[in-house]
Design a protein around this motif. Structure first.
Motif, PDB file in Angstrom:
ATOM      1  N   ARG A 155      31.387 -14.404 -44.754  1.00  9.30           N
ATOM      2  CA  ARG A 155      30.787 -14.150 -43.441  1.00  9.30           C
ATOM      3  C   ARG A 155      31.344 -12.908 -42.767  1.00  9.30           C
ATOM      4  O   ARG A 155      31.005 -12.613 -41.620  1.00  9.30           O
ATOM      5  N   GLY A 156      32.209 -12.205 -43.437  1.00  9.62           N
ATOM      6  CA  GLY A 156      32.744 -10.969 -42.896  1.00  9.62           C
ATOM      7  C   GLY A 156      33.719 -11.222 -41.749  1.00  9.62           C
ATOM      8  O   GLY A 156      34.538 -12.147 -41.789  1.00  9.62           O
ATOM      9  N   MET A 157      33.607 -10.398 -40.729  1.00 14.97           N
ATOM     10  CA  MET A 157      34.538 -10.480 -39.599  1.00 14.97           C
ATOM     11  C   MET A 157      34.391 -11.791 -38.843  1.00 14.97           C
ATOM     12  O   MET A 157      35.367 -12.317 -38.293  1.00 14.97           O
ATOM     13  N   GLU A 158      33.220 -12.364 -38.867  1.00 11.81           N
ATOM     14  CA  GLU A 158      33.007 -13.639 -38.191  1.00 11.81           C
ATOM     15  C   GLU A 158      33.823 -14.741 -38.845  1.00 11.81           C
ATOM     16  O   GLU A 158      34.395 -15.606 -38.162  1.00 11.81           O
ATOM     17  N   GLY A 159      33.896 -14.748 -40.149  1.00 15.92           N
ATOM     18  CA  GLY A 159      34.706 -15.743 -40.837  1.00 15.92           C
ATOM     19  C   GLY A 159      36.178 -15.570 -40.557  1.00 15.92           C
ATOM     20  O   GLY A 159      36.920 -16.559 -40.420  1.00 15.92           O
ATOM     21  N   VAL A 160      36.653 -14.313 -40.476  1.00  9.51           N
ATOM     22  CA  VAL A 160      38.069 -14.072 -40.164  1.00  9.51           C
ATOM     23  C   VAL A 160      38.390 -14.571 -38.760  1.00  9.51           C
ATOM     24  O   VAL A 160      39.438 -15.193 -38.520  1.00  9.51           O
ATOM     25  N   GLU A 161      37.474 -14.326 -37.789  1.00 11.27           N
ATOM     26  CA  GLU A 161      37.699 -14.807 -36.431  1.00 11.27           C
ATOM     27  C   GLU A 161      37.717 -16.330 -36.381  1.00 11.27           C
ATOM     28  O   GLU A 161      38.524 -16.926 -35.663  1.00 11.27           O
ATOM     29  N   ALA A 162      36.818 -16.974 -37.161  1.00 10.93           N
ATOM     30  CA  ALA A 162      36.798 -18.434 -37.181  1.00 10.93           C
ATOM     31  C   ALA A 162      38.099 -18.993 -37.743  1.00 10.93           C
ATOM     32  O   ALA A 162      38.635 -20.003 -37.249  1.00 10.93           O
ATOM     33  N   ALA A 163      38.635 -18.345 -38.790  1.00 12.61           N
ATOM     34  CA  ALA A 163      39.910 -18.790 -39.349  1.00 12.61           C
ATOM     35  C   ALA A 163      41.042 -18.596 -38.344  1.00 12.61           C
ATOM     36  O   ALA A 163      41.954 -19.426 -38.234  1.00 12.61           O
ATOM     37  N   HIS A 164      40.969 -17.482 -37.598  1.00 13.15           N
ATOM     38  CA  HIS A 164      42.008 -17.236 -36.593  1.00 13.15           C
ATOM     39  C   HIS A 164      41.938 -18.264 -35.469  1.00 13.15           C
ATOM     40  O   HIS A 164      42.978 -18.733 -34.985  1.00 13.15           O
ATOM     41  N   VAL A 165      40.721 -18.636 -35.071  1.00 13.87           N
ATOM     42  CA  VAL A 165      40.565 -19.620 -33.996  1.00 13.87           C
ATOM     43  C   VAL A 165      41.087 -20.983 -34.427  1.00 13.87           C
ATOM     44  O   VAL A 165      41.601 -21.759 -33.606  1.00 13.87           O
ATOM     45  N   ALA A 166      41.014 -21.307 -35.712  1.00 16.83           N
ATOM     46  CA  ALA A 166      41.449 -22.618 -36.198  1.00 16.83           C
ATOM     47  C   ALA A 166      42.953 -22.738 -36.339  1.00 16.83           C
ATOM     48  O   ALA A 166      43.462 -23.836 -36.605  1.00 16.83           O
ATOM     49  N   THR A 167      43.698 -21.670 -36.155  1.00 14.23           N
ATOM     50  CA  THR A 167      45.149 -21.721 -36.346  1.00 14.23           C
ATOM     51  C   THR A 167      45.823 -22.389 -35.156  1.00 14.23           C
ATOM     52  O   THR A 167      45.339 -22.324 -34.017  1.00 14.23           O
ATOM     53  N   PRO A 168      46.973 -23.047 -35.395  1.00 13.30           N
ATOM     54  CA  PRO A 168      47.714 -23.659 -34.270  1.00 13.30           C
ATOM     55  C   PRO A 168      48.187 -22.635 -33.248  1.00 13.30           C
ATOM     56  O   PRO A 168      48.270 -22.937 -32.052  1.00 13.30           O
ATOM     57  N   ALA A 169      48.509 -21.416 -33.682  1.00  6.30           N
ATOM     58  CA  ALA A 169      48.975 -20.388 -32.750  1.00  6.30           C
ATOM     59  C   ALA A 169      47.885 -20.026 -31.742  1.00  6.30           C
ATOM     60  O   ALA A 169      48.149 -19.850 -30.542  1.00  6.30           O
ATOM     61  N   PHE A 170      46.646 -19.933 -32.243  1.00  7.40           N
ATOM     62  CA  PHE A 170      45.546 -19.638 -31.320  1.00  7.40           C
ATOM     63  C   PHE A 170      45.332 -20.787 -30.348  1.00  7.40           C
ATOM     64  O   PHE A 170      45.018 -20.579 -29.166  1.00  7.40           O
ATOM     65  N   ALA A 171      45.486 -22.029 -30.841  1.00  4.96           N
ATOM     66  CA  ALA A 171      45.324 -23.182 -29.956  1.00  4.96           C
ATOM     67  C   ALA A 171      46.340 -23.156 -28.818  1.00  4.96           C
ATOM     68  O   ALA A 171      46.011 -23.439 -27.657  1.00  4.96           O
ATOM     69  N   GLU A 172      47.594 -22.807 -29.151  1.00  4.42           N
ATOM     70  CA  GLU A 172      48.622 -22.723 -28.111  1.00  4.42           C
ATOM     71  C   GLU A 172      48.328 -21.584 -27.134  1.00  4.42           C
ATOM     72  O   GLU A 172      48.483 -21.730 -25.910  1.00  4.42           O
ATOM     73  N   ALA A 173      47.905 -20.432 -27.688  1.00  9.20           N
ATOM     74  CA  ALA A 173      47.566 -19.308 -26.811  1.00  9.20           C
ATOM     75  C   ALA A 173      46.366 -19.644 -25.928  1.00  9.20           C
ATOM     76  O   ALA A 173      46.306 -19.280 -24.745  1.00  9.20           O
ATOM     77  N   TRP A 174      45.390 -20.345 -26.500  1.00  7.75           N
ATOM     78  CA  TRP A 174      44.202 -20.747 -25.729  1.00  7.75           C
ATOM     79  C   TRP A 174      44.610 -21.692 -24.601  1.00  7.75           C
ATOM     80  O   TRP A 174      44.111 -21.600 -23.474  1.00  7.75           O
ATOM     81  N   LYS A 175      45.556 -22.586 -24.906  1.00 10.18           N
ATOM     82  CA  LYS A 175      46.019 -23.521 -23.889  1.00 10.18           C
ATOM     83  C   LYS A 175      46.681 -22.758 -22.726  1.00 10.18           C
ATOM     84  O   LYS A 175      46.420 -23.036 -21.538  1.00 10.18           O
ATOM     85  N   ALA A 176      47.527 -21.781 -23.058  1.00 12.01           N
ATOM     86  CA  ALA A 176      48.217 -21.022 -22.009  1.00 12.01           C
ATOM     87  C   ALA A 176      47.226 -20.191 -21.181  1.00 12.01           C
ATOM     88  O   ALA A 176      47.310 -20.146 -19.943  1.00 12.01           O
TER      89      ALA A 176
END
Length: 614
Positions: free
Chosen positions: A133-154
């Motif tokens: 899926r190109g860049m969209e797939g990379v962004e989806a993988a990044h969103v699924a990471t625990p680090a992104f979840a913590e950053a999203w929470k903050a």
């Protein structure tokens, strides 16, 4: 025999598991209590992009762990109620939609920052090229990471916090507006109640007043044989009538107006002051002011009856009738304008008539309609100095404007202090004052301070324009500084004591300003003042007359002749050339309006003025 050790260890394992469950329950309670209160997802321990089924499962699991009947934690009940409120929040479609919008905004902010940070990252480019899926797939993988979840929470905490702050500020404003509306409604209701009570009391006392008058007439008829009518000495009746006229004309206010007009007359005079003309101007101004004040009271009979400060005036108290007051106003107004027109000049009479119309026809009705009445009243107070100046000089110039501005700006701190001290009385009378729509008093105090500051440059302007000597600038600055300090103190604390201090300082300021102006005045010579102003403008390079240009042309020709003579001499002497930038004495100024040849504009770049011959 081999199963015996296991059977013996079962109680121990059960105790161990119960202790572990207790620890899990305690941790769950602490997590719920410490979660961000504005985010139900965080309170339930869910990802922000979960579906409805996950929401119900997580609520069931957490509620069983922290149920007060099964959890020994002392605050298990609080945690259970928080879970119920979070579930109710997320099951409400409107509230859930607002929350999801805020979380999506926080997510987009994080992704925007991530895209900016990885714009030139070779690893991200390689991963995008390998992903289907190109860049969209990379962004989806990044969103699924625990680090992104913590950053999203903050980030969501910041976004929701800002939204809550805006909501609370808006709620506070709405509450203040509602409170102000209720207060206005209460004041209006009280005003109507006071009017009704006053009318009832007036009607109730009618019989008593009529009976008292009949008794008085009867006694007068009995005692009319010989001696004064009614047995009352005429001087007593005359004094009572004069007291009524004194209150109708607001004698102290009219004297203050007359004093400012007299100051304008003296300031607008030449070397010799026409004392007879000053007397006629004073009398005419006093009569015009009495007319305006009487018309004001005729218009405000019902309002004055509701105020403690004005209820004892002749018209509200019934000591004089409305036709009697109108007749007094007509005699005073016509007489004052006739004196000004016949003994001074038409300009002073026109200013007096216009001021009566402005005070009685605009300012008085405006007092119950808008807070702008104070500014209109300040204009009315600034006209008498112009009347005095016009009566003395026959015209108006910058000196008259300075004196009028001084009175205008002085009135604002004076009347703002009065409006704050008497705001309850003004509210009872139904008047619209700034202090009534400004419960905190900050706007009222700032208006007073701002206009006090406007008084400061007037002394400098009077000295620079030749209206007064330079000493007036210093004295005006000193008294204005004192008034500014009192106004600044009122701004810092809007108390009754500070308002009274500002009122007293304004009462001291005006006579000091006027006396200093008159003590340092210069004779009102329009030609000399025009020459002084033109000289100031010439020294600043803002004005050049035709004579200046002719003299500069002659000097330029002489300089060129000297240069030519110096370069052609055989003795090798150095040429005599003018020093660049050297100042030359300015010739006497001829009035440019009379010559018809002048150019009032600054020289730019040393070029000759427009129209000059090359």
């Amino acid at each position: 025999m081999a199963l015996c050790p296991i059977s013996l260890s079962l109680p121990t394992l059960q105790y161990f598991y119960s202790e572990m469950r207790g620890v899990d329950q305690e941790n769950e309670v602490n997590r719920i209590l410490g979660a961000f209160k504005l985010n139900p997802y965080e309170q339930l321990g869910l990802r922000f992009d979960c579906d409805a089924s996950a929401l119900r499962r997580q609520y069931r699991r957490s509620s069983l762990m922290v149920h007060p009947d099964k959890c020994p934690h002392p605050r298990a009940k609080d945690a259970f109620e928080i879970l119920g409120a979070a579930l109710k929040h997320l099951e409400d479609p409107e509230r859930k939609s607002n929350l999801d919008n805020a979380l999506s905004f926080a997510k987009e902010e994080l992704l925007k920052d991530w895209r900016k940070a990885t714009k030139h990252d070779a690893g991200v480019r390689l991963a995008a090229s390998l992903d289907a899926r190109g860049m969209e797939g990379v962004e989806a993988a990044h969103v699924a990471t625990p680090a992104f979840a913590e950053a999203w929470k903050a980030r969501s905490r910041e976004v929701l916090g800002r939204a809550e702050w805006r909501r609370r500020r808006m709620s506070k404003r709405i509450k203040e507006e509602e409170e102000r509306g209720r207060e206005e409604h209460r004041l209006e209701k009280q005003l109507n109640k006071n009017i009704v009570e006053h009318e009832k009391a007036w009607e109730k006392g009618r019989t008593e007043r009529v009976g008292t008058w009949r008794d008085f007439v009867a006694k007068k008829a009995k005692k009319s044989k010989g001696g004064p009518v009614g047995g009352i000495k005429p001087p007593k009746r005359l004094r009572a009538l004069l007291r009524c006229y004194q209150q109708l004309s607001k004698a102290r206010l009219s004297l203050l107006v007359t004093a400012t007009a007299s100051a304008g007359y003296v300031a607008g005079s030449r070397e010799q002051i026409d004392w007879v003309g000053l007397g006629w101007t004073t009398l005419g101004t006093f009569m015009a002011a009495s007319c305006a004040n009487t018309l004001n009271q005729v218009y405000e009979i019902s309002n004055d009856a509701l105020m403690k400060r004005t209820a004892a005036r002749p018209l509200p108290s019934g000591r004089l009738s409305r036709p009697h007051a109108l007749a007094f106003a007509a005699i005073a107004g016509v007489g004052g304008i006739w004196i000004l027109a016949g003994k001074t000049n038409a300009l002073a009479a026109e200013l007096g008539a216009a001021n009566i119309a402005l005070y009685a026809g605009v300012y008085t009705p405006l007092k119950v309609l808008s807070v702008a009445n104070t500014w209109v009243g300040a204009v009315v107070g600034a006209v008498p100095p112009l009347m005095g100046w016009a009566a003395a000089a026959g015209s108006l110039d910058l000196g008259a404007l300075i004196l009028a501005l001084g009175v205008y700006f002085w009135q604002m701190p004076h009347f703002m202090a009065l409006a704050w001290l008497w705001r309850a009385d003004y509210a009872a009378g139904g008047y619209r004052m700034l202090s009534l729509v400004d419960p905190a008093g900050l706007r009222t105090a700032r208006v007073a301070f701002r206009n006090s500051c406007y008084l400061f440059p007037l002394g400098l302007a009077a000295a620079w324009l030749g209206v007064t000597s330079p000493y007036f600038a210093y004295e005006s600055g000193i008294v204005t500084g004192g008034l500014m300090l009192c106004a600044a103190k009122f701004v810092s604390s809007r108390s009754t004591a500070n308002a009274r201090l500002l009122l007293y300082s304004s009462l001291v300021y005006l006579p000091c300003f006027m006396l200093a102006f008159l003590a340092h005045r210069k004779p009102n010579d329009v030609d000399d003042r025009l020459e002084l102003v033109m000289g100031h403008l010439r020294s600043l390079g803002l004005f050049r007359s035709g004579v200046d240009r002719e003299d500069e042309g002659e000097e330029r020709e002489e300089d060129q002749g000297r240069v030519a003579a110096g370069t052609s001499g055989s003795d090798g002497a150095q040429s005599i050339a003018p020093t660049p930038g050297a100042s030359r004495p300015l010739p006497p100024l001829s009035p440019p309006i009379l010559t018809g040849d002048f150019w009032a504009g600054p020289m730019v770049g040393g070029l000759p003025p427009r129209g000059a011959k090359s």
